[in-house]
Each structure stands twice: as C-alpha cells, then as structure tokens.
Design a protein around this motif. Structure first.
Motif, PDB file in Angstrom:
ATOM      1  N   PHE A  38      -2.632  13.968  51.240  1.00  0.00           N
ATOM      2  CA  PHE A  38      -2.000  15.037  52.007  1.00  0.00           C
ATOM      3  C   PHE A  38      -2.256  16.391  51.363  1.00  0.00           C
ATOM      4  CE2 PHE A  38       1.524  17.695  53.525  1.00  0.00           C
ATOM      5  CZ  PHE A  38       1.383  17.516  54.901  1.00  0.00           C
ATOM      6  N   ALA A  39      -2.176  16.461  50.047  1.00  0.00           N
ATOM      7  CA  ALA A  39      -2.441  17.715  49.346  1.00  0.00           C
ATOM      8  C   ALA A  39      -3.887  18.159  49.574  1.00  0.00           C
ATOM      9  CB  ALA A  39      -2.160  17.555  47.855  1.00  0.00           C
ATOM     10  N   TYR A  40      -4.830  17.217  49.536  1.00  0.00           N
ATOM     11  CA  TYR A  40      -6.235  17.549  49.805  1.00  0.00           C
ATOM     12  C   TYR A  40      -6.385  18.092  51.224  1.00  0.00           C
ATOM     13  CZ  TYR A  40     -11.212  17.124  50.692  1.00  0.00           C
ATOM     14  OH  TYR A  40     -12.511  17.409  51.046  1.00  0.00           O
ATOM     15  N   TYR A  41      -5.751  17.429  52.165  1.00  0.00           N
ATOM     16  CA  TYR A  41      -5.831  17.840  53.574  1.00  0.00           C
ATOM     17  C   TYR A  41      -5.342  19.275  53.762  1.00  0.00           C
ATOM     18  CZ  TYR A  41      -4.277  17.983  58.473  1.00  0.00           C
ATOM     19  OH  TYR A  41      -4.039  18.340  59.775  1.00  0.00           O
ATOM     20  N   ILE A  42      -4.222  19.596  53.172  1.00  0.00           N
ATOM     21  CA  ILE A  42      -3.680  20.950  53.312  1.00  0.00           C
ATOM     22  C   ILE A  42      -4.599  21.975  52.637  1.00  0.00           C
ATOM     23  CG2 ILE A  42      -1.754  22.455  52.710  1.00  0.00           C
ATOM     24  CD1 ILE A  42      -1.198  20.493  55.030  1.00  0.00           C
ATOM     25  N   ALA A  43      -5.132  21.624  51.478  1.00  0.00           N
ATOM     26  CA  ALA A  43      -6.019  22.556  50.763  1.00  0.00           C
ATOM     27  C   ALA A  43      -7.314  22.804  51.511  1.00  0.00           C
ATOM     28  CB  ALA A  43      -6.317  22.011  49.366  1.00  0.00           C
ATOM     29  N   HIS A  44      -7.732  21.826  52.307  1.00  0.00           N
ATOM     30  CA  HIS A  44      -9.004  21.932  53.046  1.00  0.00           C
ATOM     31  C   HIS A  44      -8.759  22.022  54.548  1.00  0.00           C
ATOM     32  CE1 HIS A  44     -10.081  20.251  49.113  1.00  0.00           C
ATOM     33  NE2 HIS A  44     -11.234  20.852  49.288  1.00  0.00           N
TER      34      HIS A  44
END
Length: 216
Positions: free
Chosen positions: A80-86
């Motif tokens: 989820f953190a990766y998704y938000i960052a990208h």
C-alpha cells in the motif's frame, strides 16, 4: 416543453471523468499477478479502496499504514505504501475527449471547475501528469485537503461558496451515482458521466454547447 436551465458553470469530478484511474497500472510488474488481481477485484480482501477512501476524507498515510499493518500484516502495508508513493503510475491518461470538451466550454464562456474525492497526499500527481488540466480548470476543491467528502452536502456547499456558483446555473458531472445525487440535494443540476460523447450531447441539449462536433 421545459426550458433548459442557463448553465454558466460546469463542475467536474476527476477520476473516471477527467482522468483515467487504474490501480493495477501502479502495481503490475512490481508484485505477483495473483496479488494484484486480488487488490483490484471488487471483493478485494485487503481493502485498498477502503483505505484510499479514508485518505480521500482527510486521513494521512502515516495514520493509515498502522491500520493496514494491523489488518493484513507488514507485507501488505508495504504494498500500500508503494502504491501511494507511485500513485502517478495509476493515472495512465486523460479520459478521451475531455481536454477538447473543456477547451470548448471555456471558449463558449463557461467557467470550469474541479470537485474531487482525492487524498491531499496524492492529488498533486493529477496536475503533474496532466498540467493542461490546471490551465483548463479555474480552481479545484479536493476532499482530502478540506476533510470533507462527496456525497455529503458540506463539500458541495464549500465549492459553491469558494467558486461563487449560482446553484441554479451550475452543472455537476460525476461517474458515481451517489455523488450526482449529492449535488442535486444542494440544488445543482447534475448528470452521471459515461464518456465525453455522451456529456457533449447532454451539453448540446442544454444549449451549453451548440452543435459542436467533437474534434480529434
């Protein structure tokens, strides 16, 4: 025959109306296909849409990640953190025909605005990916910034006051039925969006645009 209202302002939702949003586009190639398939499914067991919706209402990623971790473990929290960052990768294109439609509305003297359920931490990607939008919209109300949320009346009323809208002369376009109904409850005219050709025809019926052919 009813006389159509005189429309002076058109307010646009963003995802599904002005810009294409595809969660998968940010995750494909970075995580196993089976996991991505589950996340983008209507019955997503990891609840990404629910967490995003909370961010759209004003919660920050720092508040959300401990929830994801508690609910689904560190690995899913990291996804989820990766998704938000990208998040910009989840915005592959503008919706076909909408740049031309906005241009035609402005040429016809109609004021154009944005009203979106979107996180304060990811909305910047919309204008970074599609800077033309910032020039074609006079201003935008973002739910995550205001800590308000469509379809609650308060966010439409805030936009109305900020933009100086007359509800009887305002048209709202959204691809979600409950958000269309929310706009109607505060006296705006509102239509559910399907595609640029449909909304162009609706605008011609309302005499907002007079028989313009959609340009390529």
């Amino acid at each position: 025959m009813a006389v159509p209202p005189t429309i002076t302002d058109v307010v646009f939702d963003f995802c599904g109306v002005l810009v294409d949003w595809q969660c998968r586009a940010a995750l494909d190639g970075h995580y196993p296909k089976e996991l991505v398939d589950a996340i983008v499914a209507p019955d997503d067991p990891y609840g990404f849409f629910d967490y995003e919706d909370r961010m759209d209402g004003g919660m920050l990623l720092a508040d959300i990640l401990p929830m994801v971790q508690a609910d689904h473990g560190q690995d899913i929290a990291d996804v989820f953190a990766y998704y938000i960052a990208h998040y910009g990768d989840a915005l592959p294109s503008m919706v076909p025909g909408m740049e031309t439609l906005l241009t035609d509305l402005r040429a016809a003297g109609i004021r154009t605005w944005g009203l979106t359920n979107w996180s304060s931490e990811t909305f910047h990607f919309a204008f970074e990916r599609f800077p033309v939008l910032q020039g074609l919209l006079e201003d935008t109300v973002v739910s995550g910034v205001e800590r308000l949320h469509k379809p609650d009346a308060a966010i439409y009323e805030l936009a109305q006051a900020r933009f100086g809208l007359d509800p009887g002369h305002t048209l709202f376009l959204d691809d979600t039925a409950r958000n269309v109904e929310g706009a109607r409850t505060v006296g705006w005219h509102a239509l559910r969006f399907h595609d640029a050709a449909q909304v162009r025809a609706d605008l011609e019926d309302l005499h907002v645009l007079e028989g313009n052919e959609e340009r390529p």
